[in-house]
Write an enzyme that holds these catalytic residues in place. Sequence first.
Site, PDB file in Angstrom:
ATOM      1  N   ASN A 115     -10.641   0.709   1.890  1.00 60.42           N
ATOM      2  CA  ASN A 115      -9.194   0.707   1.668  1.00 60.42           C
ATOM      3  C   ASN A 115      -8.934   0.466   0.184  1.00 60.42           C
ATOM      4  O   ASN A 115      -9.097  -0.646  -0.311  1.00 60.42           O
ATOM      5  CB  ASN A 115      -8.537  -0.383   2.518  1.00 60.42           C
ATOM      6  N   HIS A 131      -2.256   6.958   4.601  1.00 60.82           N
ATOM      7  CA  HIS A 131      -2.784   5.784   3.900  1.00 60.82           C
ATOM      8  C   HIS A 131      -4.145   5.422   4.469  1.00 60.82           C
ATOM      9  O   HIS A 131      -4.335   5.358   5.683  1.00 60.82           O
ATOM     10  CB  HIS A 131      -1.821   4.607   4.027  1.00 60.82           C
ATOM     11  N   CYS A 164       0.797  -1.230   0.000  1.00 60.96           N
ATOM     12  CA  CYS A 164       0.000   0.000   0.000  1.00 60.96           C
ATOM     13  C   CYS A 164       0.826   1.275   0.000  1.00 60.96           C
ATOM     14  O   CYS A 164       0.272   2.365  -0.101  1.00 60.96           O
ATOM     15  CB  CYS A 164      -0.950  -0.004   1.195  1.00 60.96           C
TER      16      CYS A 164
END
Length: 314
Positions: free
Chosen positions: A273, A243, A110
């Site tokens: 996400n 994030h 990520c």
Amino acid sequence: MYINTVSHYLPSEVIGNEYFTNINNLSHEWIVERTGISERRKASPEENTSTMAMKAVEALLENIPYSKNEIDLIIGATYTPYDTIVTLAHAVQHQLQIPDIPVVSISSACSSLLNAIEIVEGYFALGKASKAVVVVSDHNTAYYNEMDTVSGHLWGDGASALLISKERQTDSDMEIKNLITGGAATSGKAIEAVVLRPNDRGVIMPYGRDVFQNACQYMPKVSQQVLQACGLTIDDLDYLIPHQANHRISLNVINTLGIPVEKLISNIQYLGNTGCAGCAIALSENKDKFKKGDNIVITVFGGGYSYGAMLITV
């Protein structure tokens, strides 16, 4: 380096929490309390990681301040590729029809957005390129196990694209002042905590608490480092884009840094996400609210425990 323009693409299908209530008895309230997520986007059967990326690039080209033929570098980033040979970056090159330029795709979970931009920084420093497209895209719902009560409800799909130049092109460019990345695979349960293996079904997250603890340690730390490297303090920060893994993580990060919630930019509540695309999508979504002189930090943390931060000045 300068961000000339940024765009994003989101699939049209919205999946609310009630979907997961129906299939695995997780209540809307339980999901919101633990993750902050109310809904997320899901790619259609006709979409994939590459098609979403190309949609983001199409939107990017609507505001390009120079000919697309001046682009001399393409970097793609994803951990959910549609094709492992014809990579994300190759698909974008084919779309743009720009031959004979460097084309690279990477994956560092990520945090791949900042690693992709750091690769651009290297090409620029070596004089091998001067104008680049960075495209980040994750098709999480192609890989996840929606029946998994640990992480199946976390994921959403989306893509974003950034046009980056070595020199300023317009007064509206955002300047990348500093960029720091690192790997923390030696910390905690880094190589076990979040995995996506071809022979296993879906994303597996057996050590979510370890992920939480390390994310809450590394994102504030590297955010402070990237500001200090430019002679700035937390008081000089106007917005933080962490994030988009878990809203509780984001709140923990700003509490550690002493940042008011008004400076936090978050889209996980309605997108879930979206992997390495999440921060870039948030930058694109909010670009019109930023004012000249604003300092923005993007900070990331990924499975395998990669991390980073980037300071942008509008």
